[in-house]
Design a protein around this motif. Structure first.
Motif, short mmCIF file in Angstrom:
data_model
loop_
_atom_site.label_atom_id
_atom_site.label_comp_id
_atom_site.label_asym_id
_atom_site.label_seq_id
_atom_site.Cartn_x
_atom_site.Cartn_y
_atom_site.Cartn_z
N ILE A 1 -7.97 4.03 -15.50
CA ILE A 1 -8.18 2.84 -14.82
C ILE A 1 -8.23 2.92 -13.46
O ILE A 1 -7.73 4.06 -12.82
N ASP A 2 -9.72 2.13 -12.17
CA ASP A 2 -9.41 2.70 -11.34
C ASP A 2 -8.47 2.10 -10.71
O ASP A 2 -8.26 0.87 -10.99
N VAL A 3 -7.92 3.45 -9.29
CA VAL A 3 -6.87 2.22 -8.95
C VAL A 3 -7.60 1.26 -8.46
O VAL A 3 -6.37 -0.17 -7.88
N ASN A 4 -8.39 1.60 -7.43
CA ASN A 4 -8.82 0.46 -6.52
C ASN A 4 -9.13 -1.56 -7.31
O ASN A 4 -8.83 -1.75 -6.61
N ASP A 5 -8.98 -1.34 -8.60
CA ASP A 5 -9.75 -2.51 -10.06
C ASP A 5 -8.03 -2.79 -9.74
O ASP A 5 -8.30 -3.99 -10.00
N ILE A 6 -6.71 -1.91 -10.10
CA ILE A 6 -5.42 -2.68 -9.78
C ILE A 6 -5.19 -3.49 -8.29
O ILE A 6 -4.25 -4.65 -8.78
N PHE A 7 -5.73 -2.77 -7.38
CA PHE A 7 -5.19 -3.91 -6.33
C PHE A 7 -6.12 -5.03 -5.60
O PHE A 7 -6.50 -4.62 -4.27
N SER B 1 -0.35 -7.21 -11.04
CA SER B 1 0.10 -7.49 -12.66
C SER B 1 -1.29 -8.02 -13.97
O SER B 1 -1.66 -7.55 -14.26
N GLY B 2 -1.82 -9.21 -13.01
CA GLY B 2 -2.72 -10.38 -13.91
C GLY B 2 -4.20 -8.69 -13.78
O GLY B 2 -4.37 -8.99 -14.91
N ASN B 3 -4.25 -8.21 -12.71
CA ASN B 3 -5.53 -7.27 -12.69
C ASN B 3 -4.79 -6.19 -14.39
O ASN B 3 -5.82 -5.75 -14.65
N LEU B 4 -3.88 -5.39 -14.14
CA LEU B 4 -3.45 -4.43 -14.25
C LEU B 4 -3.30 -4.82 -16.11
O LEU B 4 -4.02 -3.94 -17.54
N HIS B 5 -3.15 -6.40 -16.48
CA HIS B 5 -3.14 -6.95 -17.71
C HIS B 5 -4.33 -6.75 -18.35
O HIS B 5 -4.89 -6.83 -19.50
N GLY B 6 -4.97 -7.31 -17.19
CA GLY B 6 -6.55 -7.74 -18.02
C GLY B 6 -7.03 -6.83 -17.91
O GLY B 6 -7.56 -6.75 -19.19
N ILE B 7 -6.80 -5.57 -17.45
CA ILE B 7 -8.04 -4.31 -17.49
C ILE B 7 -7.04 -3.38 -18.78
O ILE B 7 -8.08 -3.62 -20.10
N SER C 1 14.58 -10.23 -10.39
CA SER C 1 14.08 -11.20 -8.79
C SER C 1 14.07 -12.72 -8.94
O SER C 1 13.02 -12.80 -10.01
N PRO C 2 13.93 -13.35 -7.70
CA PRO C 2 13.15 -14.27 -8.12
C PRO C 2 11.67 -14.12 -8.30
O PRO C 2 11.14 -13.27 -8.31
N ALA C 3 11.26 -15.79 -8.92
CA ALA C 3 9.56 -15.19 -8.79
C ALA C 3 8.91 -14.48 -8.08
O ALA C 3 8.92 -14.39 -6.87
N PRO C 4 8.26 -13.63 -8.38
CA PRO C 4 7.39 -12.91 -7.56
C PRO C 4 6.48 -13.48 -6.71
O PRO C 4 6.12 -14.48 -7.27
N ASN C 5 5.75 -12.90 -5.84
CA ASN C 5 5.53 -13.09 -4.88
C ASN C 5 3.21 -12.58 -5.08
O ASN C 5 2.99 -12.83 -6.93
N ARG C 6 2.52 -13.03 -4.34
CA ARG C 6 1.75 -13.53 -5.16
C ARG C 6 0.88 -11.66 -5.51
O ARG C 6 0.24 -11.60 -6.42
N ALA C 7 1.21 -11.26 -4.87
CA ALA C 7 0.74 -10.14 -4.47
C ALA C 7 0.97 -9.39 -6.20
O ALA C 7 0.04 -8.36 -6.73
#
Length: 206
Positions: A198-204, A60-66, A49-55
């Motif tokens: 991993i808490d799902v709420n933390d991912i989103f 991705s940033g949340n999950l990778h950080g965790i 896909s083209p550049a991913p959207n902000r969500a």
């Protein structure tokens, strides 16, 4: 029969020069210098896909950080796209015999011998794909089969709109179990990486 690639020694800087019916290898992939990102699945080219959207990027940033925080100073390592994962049929396969190269949104690799300067060669322990409208069919069908066949222990599919994480776990017979879906106020617990919850709420959380 697959159409043979006609110019294996030629560098390609225009994606339009790729032949849709041809079968390509990782050796070909290394010669492509166009800006568009693509993946190879069993020798066939799949556009990303083209550049991913902000969500997508927030998730991705949340999950990778965790994952990075949990795995810090442990043997397993987490990597976020762009990061090439080659899936050879045999560990000793040369570049021209490797026909699947993917860039999962996130992967976790627990076998250091699979890591090199090019990325990962062999199945990671966890593959994570964050769905987008343009990639959902590929992620749910082509990559599902590819990851199952290559022995990826867990395949996580993240649905941004529904805020759901779907997890497939590889059984002893080499097939994925019926999926488990996790949503608000639930936690994803990994069997591939002991102790990882991993808490799902933390991912989103964005």
């Amino acid at each position: 029969m697959a159409k043979p690639y006609q110019t294996p020694e030629t560098d390609i800087n225009d994606i339009m020069l790729l032949e849709p019916e041809a079968t390509y290898s990782y050796a070909h992939y290394l010669r492509w210098s166009f800006e568009e990102r693509v993946e190879l699945i069993k020798g066939k080219v799949f556009h990303m896909s083209p550049a991913p959207n902000r969500a997508h990027q927030d998730i991705s940033g949340n999950l990778h950080g965790i994952l990075w925080s949990f795995l810090r100073k442990k043997k397993c390592k987490a990597y976020a796209a762009p990061f090439d994962v080659r899936l050879p049929q045999k560990p000793s396969d040369p570049d021209n015999r490797i026909f699947s190269v993917v860039q999962p949104d996130i992967c976790v690799v627990c076998d250091p011998s699979k890591l090199d300067d090019k990325g990962c060669s062999g199945a990671p322990d966890i593959m994570v794909e964050i769905l987008s409208p343009s990639t959902s069919s590929k992620d749910l069908k082509d990559k599902f089969s590819l990851y199952e066949e290559n022995g990826v222990k867990e395949y996580w599919v993240v649905y941004p709109g529904e805020k759901v994480v779907e997890v497939f776990v590889l059984r002893s017979d080499g097939k994925y179990s019926q999926s488990l879906k996790f949503t608000d106020d639930e936690s994803v617990t990994s069997t591939a990486v002991p102790g990882l919850t991993i808490d799902v709420n933390d991912i989103f959380d964005y």
